[in-house]
Design an enzyme around this catalytic site. Structure first.
Site, PDB file in Angstrom:
ATOM      1  N   SER A 165      14.183  -8.763  29.248  1.00  0.00           N
ATOM      2  CA  SER A 165      15.093  -8.861  28.103  1.00  0.00           C
ATOM      3  C   SER A 165      16.563  -8.821  28.502  1.00  0.00           C
ATOM      4  O   SER A 165      17.423  -9.079  27.667  1.00  0.00           O
ATOM      5  CB  SER A 165      14.815  -7.742  27.099  1.00  0.00           C
ATOM      6  N   LYS A 196      19.342  -1.386  27.656  1.00  0.00           N
ATOM      7  CA  LYS A 196      19.916  -2.326  26.698  1.00  0.00           C
ATOM      8  C   LYS A 196      21.441  -2.177  26.644  1.00  0.00           C
ATOM      9  O   LYS A 196      22.009  -1.181  27.096  1.00  0.00           O
ATOM     10  CB  LYS A 196      19.350  -2.081  25.288  1.00  0.00           C
TER      11      LYS A 196
END
EC number: 3.4.21.88
Length: 229
Positions: free
Chosen positions: A150, A188
């Site tokens: 991701s 993230k």
């Protein structure tokens, strides 16, 4: 070591097996641990199985067998010392200079998800040598192996090792290790929007996840990357 949620689930399963002779259902586990979905139970069950505490038997309903219990737990209840799932990782051992290559040895504290969050891991699995110039200022540093894709548009690929400076705050746009809802860790980009925290992926295949700020704890900031080829 087990996180708080993993230990709570193991205790609940153990007590129900002792009382009823069969393990509880996933719905009963979800209610007992006050989780919002059964996916959280699936992750906890998988983590307990990977750590060798339980075994799932194929093609049988409620087929969960307790293989072992923590050393500090007797058959009447749990009294173990555990790492709380909402606590920062324990302070790693001090970095050790390797003069010949001007590098530092950092502890690798397991794997971090760049994708769907996985269980927070806070045990030293091995060490890795990193350039001394990669260590940003003072404070504790540790390394994590990346699992998932991701963050590929930020140059972070599956199998890479990220160097993390342990800290509890972050600025908007920084890439952080975030602990979500007390038991899931993910890598993230951090965004604070009022009372909400957005965890942004760097891959259009993944949606930004938004949480109340009380459900997200920053555990460290990315300061370096070791590419795996």
């Amino acid at each position: 070591m087990l996180t708080r949620k993993q230990l709570e689930l193991l205790e609940f399963i153990h007590k129900r097996v002792q009382r009823d002779g069969v393990p509880p259902s996933f719905d009963e586990m979800k209610e007992a641990l006050d989780l919002r979905s059964k996916s959280g139970i699936h992750r906890l069950i998988t983590a307990l199985e990977e750590r060798g505490f339980i075994r799932r038997l194929a093609h049988r309903a409620r087929a969960i067998e307790i293989v072992k219990l923590p050393d500090s737990m007797d058959q009447s209840g749990f009294t173990p010392r555990v790492i709380e799932g909402d606590a920062p990782p324990p302070a790693p051992r001090a970095a050790m200079p390797v003069e010949a290559v001007h590098a530092l040895e950092l502890p690798v504290m397991g794997r971090i998800a760049a994708g769907t969050p996985i269980e927070a891991i806070s045990e030293v699995s091995h060490t890795v040598a990193v350039p001394g110039s990669m260590i940003a200022g003072s404070g504790h540093h540790y390394a994590l192996e990346v699992k998932g894709d991701s963050m590929i548009e930020a140059g972070i690929n599956n199998g890479d090792v990220v160097v993390i400076r342990e800290q509890g705050t972050a600025e908007n746009g920084e890439i952080v290790v975030a602990l979500v809802e007390g038991h899931e860790a993910t890598l993230k980009r951090f965004r604070k929007k009022g009372d909400m925290i957005a965890l942004e992926a760097a891959n259009p295949a993944y949606e930004t996840r938004v949480f109340p700020k009380g459900q997200v704890k920053v555990q460290g900031r990315l300061v370096g990357l070791i590419r795996s080829y």
